[in-house]
Design a protein around this motif. Structure first.
Motif, PDB file in Angstrom:
ATOM      1  N   ASP A   1       0.831  -1.194   0.000  1.00  0.00           N
ATOM      2  CA  ASP A   1       0.000   0.000   0.000  1.00  0.00           C
ATOM      3  C   ASP A   1       0.868   1.247   0.000  1.00  0.00           C
ATOM      4  N   LYS A   2       0.275   2.350  -0.511  1.00  0.00           N
ATOM      5  CA  LYS A   2       0.970   3.636  -0.477  1.00  0.00           C
ATOM      6  C   LYS A   2       0.859   4.190   0.930  1.00  0.00           C
ATOM      7  N   VAL A   3       1.969   4.631   1.482  1.00  0.00           N
ATOM      8  CA  VAL A   3       2.025   5.088   2.861  1.00  0.00           C
ATOM      9  C   VAL A   3       2.573   6.502   2.886  1.00  0.00           C
ATOM     10  N   ASP A   4       1.936   7.350   3.695  1.00  0.00           N
ATOM     11  CA  ASP A   4       2.441   8.705   3.903  1.00  0.00           C
ATOM     12  C   ASP A   4       3.574   8.628   4.915  1.00  0.00           C
ATOM     13  N   PRO A   5       4.806   8.950   4.521  1.00  0.00           N
ATOM     14  CA  PRO A   5       5.934   8.828   5.464  1.00  0.00           C
ATOM     15  C   PRO A   5       5.790   9.760   6.657  1.00  0.00           C
ATOM     16  N   ALA A   6       5.061  10.837   6.521  1.00  0.00           N
ATOM     17  CA  ALA A   6       4.941  11.784   7.631  1.00  0.00           C
ATOM     18  C   ALA A   6       4.012  11.270   8.718  1.00  0.00           C
ATOM     19  N   THR A   7       2.944  10.538   8.343  1.00  0.00           N
ATOM     20  CA  THR A   7       1.960  10.067   9.320  1.00  0.00           C
ATOM     21  C   THR A   7       1.920   8.553   9.457  1.00  0.00           C
ATOM     22  N   GLY A   8       2.458   7.833   8.479  1.00  0.00           N
ATOM     23  CA  GLY A   8       2.396   6.383   8.519  1.00  0.00           C
ATOM     24  C   GLY A   8       1.051   5.802   8.155  1.00  0.00           C
ATOM     25  N   ARG A   9       0.116   6.641   7.698  1.00  0.00           N
ATOM     26  CA  ARG A   9      -1.220   6.172   7.352  1.00  0.00           C
ATOM     27  C   ARG A   9      -1.273   5.724   5.896  1.00  0.00           C
ATOM     28  N   SER A  10      -2.213   4.808   5.624  1.00  0.00           N
ATOM     29  CA  SER A  10      -2.379   4.314   4.260  1.00  0.00           C
ATOM     30  C   SER A  10      -3.052   5.391   3.406  1.00  0.00           C
ATOM     31  N   VAL A  11      -2.488   5.653   2.233  1.00  0.00           N
ATOM     32  CA  VAL A  11      -2.965   6.714   1.349  1.00  0.00           C
ATOM     33  C   VAL A  11      -3.686   6.093   0.158  1.00  0.00           C
ATOM     34  N   LEU A  12      -4.881   6.583  -0.108  1.00  0.00           N
ATOM     35  CA  LEU A  12      -5.613   6.127  -1.286  1.00  0.00           C
ATOM     36  C   LEU A  12      -5.024   6.735  -2.549  1.00  0.00           C
ATOM     37  N   TYR A  13      -4.795   8.042  -2.534  1.00  0.00           N
ATOM     38  CA  TYR A  13      -4.231   8.755  -3.670  1.00  0.00           C
ATOM     39  C   TYR A  13      -3.878  10.163  -3.221  1.00  0.00           C
ATOM     40  N   TRP A  14      -3.172  10.885  -4.097  1.00  0.00           N
ATOM     41  CA  TRP A  14      -2.871  12.295  -3.858  1.00  0.00           C
ATOM     42  C   TRP A  14      -3.642  13.140  -4.871  1.00  0.00           C
ATOM     43  N   HIS A  15      -4.023  14.333  -4.475  1.00  0.00           N
ATOM     44  CA  HIS A  15      -4.764  15.194  -5.388  1.00  0.00           C
ATOM     45  C   HIS A  15      -4.528  16.653  -5.032  1.00  0.00           C
TER      46      HIS A  15
ATOM     47  N   LYS B   1      -6.492  12.472  -9.898  1.00  0.00           N
ATOM     48  CA  LYS B   1      -5.833  11.700  -8.841  1.00  0.00           C
ATOM     49  C   LYS B   1      -4.426  11.306  -9.296  1.00  0.00           C
ATOM     50  N   PHE B   2      -3.499  11.251  -8.331  1.00  0.00           N
ATOM     51  CA  PHE B   2      -2.105  10.913  -8.608  1.00  0.00           C
ATOM     52  C   PHE B   2      -1.677   9.772  -7.697  1.00  0.00           C
ATOM     53  N   ASP B   3      -0.782   8.922  -8.225  1.00  0.00           N
ATOM     54  CA  ASP B   3      -0.331   7.744  -7.486  1.00  0.00           C
ATOM     55  C   ASP B   3       0.824   8.037  -6.540  1.00  0.00           C
ATOM     56  N   LYS B   4       1.416   9.197  -6.616  1.00  0.00           N
ATOM     57  CA  LYS B   4       2.551   9.504  -5.747  1.00  0.00           C
ATOM     58  C   LYS B   4       2.542  10.990  -5.428  1.00  0.00           C
ATOM     59  N   PRO B   5       3.224  11.370  -4.334  1.00  0.00           N
ATOM     60  CA  PRO B   5       3.245  12.785  -3.952  1.00  0.00           C
ATOM     61  C   PRO B   5       4.122  13.591  -4.888  1.00  0.00           C
ATOM     62  N   GLY B   6       3.966  14.904  -4.798  1.00  0.00           N
ATOM     63  CA  GLY B   6       4.756  15.804  -5.630  1.00  0.00           C
ATOM     64  C   GLY B   6       4.082  17.147  -5.740  1.00  0.00           C
ATOM     65  N   LYS B   7       4.557  17.937  -6.667  1.00  0.00           N
ATOM     66  CA  LYS B   7       4.000  19.264  -6.882  1.00  0.00           C
ATOM     67  C   LYS B   7       2.837  19.181  -7.863  1.00  0.00           C
ATOM     68  N   SER B   8       1.803  19.948  -7.578  1.00  0.00           N
ATOM     69  CA  SER B   8       0.625  19.950  -8.438  1.00  0.00           C
ATOM     70  C   SER B   8       0.965  20.550  -9.798  1.00  0.00           C
ATOM     71  N   PRO B   9       0.534  19.907 -10.892  1.00  0.00           N
ATOM     72  CA  PRO B   9       0.760  20.494 -12.225  1.00  0.00           C
ATOM     73  C   PRO B   9      -0.191  21.652 -12.523  1.00  0.00           C
ATOM     74  N   PHE B  10      -1.179  21.837 -11.649  1.00  0.00           N
ATOM     75  CA  PHE B  10      -2.170  22.882 -11.900  1.00  0.00           C
ATOM     76  C   PHE B  10      -1.910  24.145 -11.087  1.00  0.00           C
ATOM     77  N   MET B  11      -1.471  23.982  -9.846  1.00  0.00           N
ATOM     78  CA  MET B  11      -1.250  25.119  -8.959  1.00  0.00           C
ATOM     79  C   MET B  11       0.144  25.034  -8.367  1.00  0.00           C
ATOM     80  N   ASP B  12       0.635  26.147  -7.847  1.00  0.00           N
ATOM     81  CA  ASP B  12       1.953  26.195  -7.228  1.00  0.00           C
ATOM     82  C   ASP B  12       1.829  25.713  -5.786  1.00  0.00           C
ATOM     83  N   MET B  13       1.597  24.401  -5.619  1.00  0.00           N
ATOM     84  CA  MET B  13       1.430  23.825  -4.292  1.00  0.00           C
ATOM     85  C   MET B  13       1.692  22.323  -4.378  1.00  0.00           C
ATOM     86  N   GLN B  14       1.897  21.714  -3.213  1.00  0.00           N
ATOM     87  CA  GLN B  14       2.136  20.283  -3.160  1.00  0.00           C
ATOM     88  C   GLN B  14       0.809  19.523  -3.180  1.00  0.00           C
TER      89      GLN B  14
END
Length: 512
Positions: free
Chosen positions: A50-64, A72-85
């Motif tokens: 499962d995808k895990v958030d390293p900061a909280t250790g909780r199971s992540v469904l997706y990033w958005h 929806k995105f399968d991994k963390p990163g910078k948003s392609p739409f806005m200047d934010m994570q």
């Protein structure tokens, strides 16, 4: 100088001791944290893979991106739409299962009440009005049985009451005179001739009782006295004294009054509640305090287009003929017994125009919208045909607050579903390859001066493209020569599928 050297040596030794102590302290802390950290189990522990958030250790469904929740995105990163994570969406968060959570304090402040889905019946009295009419099944027609002349009328006017067996009219029948004289003469001559003459009297229209009178008296009876076959009222009179009548001519139409009809107006919406055989109680202003019993005889298959009502034909007992045609009556109909059905408070059902929705309270205290099929409604209760089960709890007050929250989450979910469908459709579109130079990069797209693209029958041109779903590679900059792959989107424009720096061509001779 010697003192200074000694001081420097002392300070250096102290620094070494502090560094060593700090290292030991850090190692001890790390060991203690690992020892004190409990093993994750149950829903809190992410499964293998499962995808895990390293900061909280909780199971992540997706990033958005919260501003573009449909993507929806399968991994963390910078948003392609806005200047934010990108923001993670965790398993078990409100909204991932289509439910809405509201704190108990807010529920209490807003007066949210719940009610249980119960089994019951909606059978209830239905009041209506109608007018009294003749019972057409209690109608009798008196006709002439032979040609003759009306000598005397005992009942001379319509609507006169009559009793069963009461004389109505005397009719002189010439054909009966000849038949009776022949019978009396034949009886004196021969029994066989008497039987033939008796049959002739029957053919002339005489009844067996009239024939027995001739046999008993031994004389001719040229007149026929017509009597009433039933007690009632003369509804129609078609004969007068001195008239010549033909065999089969109608003389009287008599209606019985032991029962009457009441044609009650039933609203179209309540038509399903009234069935033939339903018990009825009726009251008339002419007879205060009296109740007339009856039942629904038939539901007439016709609706009045002006009042949107249909008629229920009610048959009432009419002791002593108190009810007469034309009277108004108030009727109370008791619908036939229904089987037990599911009932909820009517205020719990939200009508959207095309569907009916209720909010069900789950075991964990959340609220989930459920589409239901409703039927009849009475006494503040609505019948539920499908969508609920007995024992469930539904929101009976304050559901519009829950509905507003659920509508927002449902909109986001529908946006996500639409985005997934568009992505699947877009993924099925063919891709096209090209080469070009990066002219401009902005948060919404990239502008390329590309060479001809034969698969699209495009010539060289400069045009913008949508950024790829994962954003541009960091190695791409304005002025770079690139090779790219594009695909048409569902909106009709073109999006970069992949883009890489172009490999510089080296001449065969080397150098410039």
């Amino acid at each position: 100088m010697t003192k200074k050297k000694n001081l420097i040596l002392a300070l250096g030794a102290a620094g070494i001791l502090l560094a060593a102590g700090g290292g030991l302290f850090w190692a001890g802390m790390q060991h203690g944290m690992h020892a004190a950290m409990p093993a994750m189990s149950g829903s809190a522990a992410p499964a293998s893979g499962d995808k895990v958030d390293p900061a909280t250790g909780r199971s992540v469904l997706y990033w958005h991106d919260p501003m573009v929740p449909g993507q929806k995105f399968d991994k963390p990163g910078k948003s392609p739409f806005m200047d934010m994570q990108l923001v993670p969406v965790y398993a078990g968060d409100d909204g991932d299962d289509g439910k809405v959570a509201i704190s108990p304090r807010v529920q209490q402040n807003l007066g949210i009440r719940t009610a249980e889905v119960k089994d019951g019946s909606l059978a209830t009295a239905l009041d209506s009005v109608g007018s009294v009419a003749w019972n057409e099944r209690d109608l009798y027609l008196v006709q002439a049985r032979a040609n003759g002349y009306v000598e005397h009328l005992y009942v001379r006017a319509p609507l006169d009451p009559v009793r069963k067996g009461q004389a109505l009219a005397d009719i002189y029948v010439p054909d009966w005179v000849a038949a009776q004289e022949d019978y009396l003469a034949a009886r004196r001559m021969s029994a066989d001739l008497a039987d033939a003459a008796r049959q002739r009297m029957r053919l002339a229209g005489m009844t067996e009782e009239q024939i027995r009178q001739i046999e008993k008296s031994g004389r001719v009876h040229p007149r026929l006295t017509i009597t009433s076959p039933v007690s009632g009222v003369v509804a129609e009179l078609s004969v007068r004294e001195g008239m010549t009548i033909m065999s089969g001519a109608p003389l009287y139409r008599i209606n019985g009054l032991s029962t009457v009809w009441v044609n009650a107006e039933i609203p179209e919406a309540a038509a399903a509640q009234v069935r033939p055989g339903s018990a009825v109680e009726a009251r008339a202003a002419a007879w205060p305090g009296m109740t007339f019993q009856g039942k629904v005889g038939a539901i007439l298959p016709e609706i009045d287009p002006n009042t949107r009502t249909l008629k229920a034909r009610i048959e009432l007992a009419n002791p002593q003929g108190r009810l007469v045609p034309g009277m108004f009556a108030t009727v109370s109909l008791t619908p036939a017994a229904h089987k037990a059905v599911l009932l909820v408070p009517s205020e719990a059902v939200i009508q959207t125009g095309t569907r009916s929705v209720v909010f069900v309270v789950s075991e964990d205290g959340k609220f989930a919208p459920v589409e239901v099929e409703t039927a009849s409604e009475a006494n503040g209760q609505t019948e539920i045909r499908s969508g609920l089960a007995s024992g469930q709890k539904v929101v009976a007050s304050g559901q519009f607050l829950v509905d507003s929250e659920a509508s927002l989450k449902g909109t986001i979910a529908r946006m996500g579903d639409a985005g997934a469908a568009d992505s699947a459709k877009q993924a099925a579109a063919p891709t096209h390859h090209g080469r070009g130079r990066v002219e401009k990069i902005d948060p919404h797209g990239i502008t390329l001066s590309h060479e001809a693209i034969p698969t699209l029958q495009w010539g060289p041109m400069t045009m913008p493209f949508k950024l790829p779903a994962g954003g541009l590679p960091r190695t791409i900059a304005v002025g770079d020569q690139v090779t790219f792959e594009i695909r048409q989107t569902t909106q009709g424009d073109y999006q970069i599928v992949s883009i890489t720096p172009a490999v510089k061509q080296t001449g065969s001779g080397g150098g410039k």
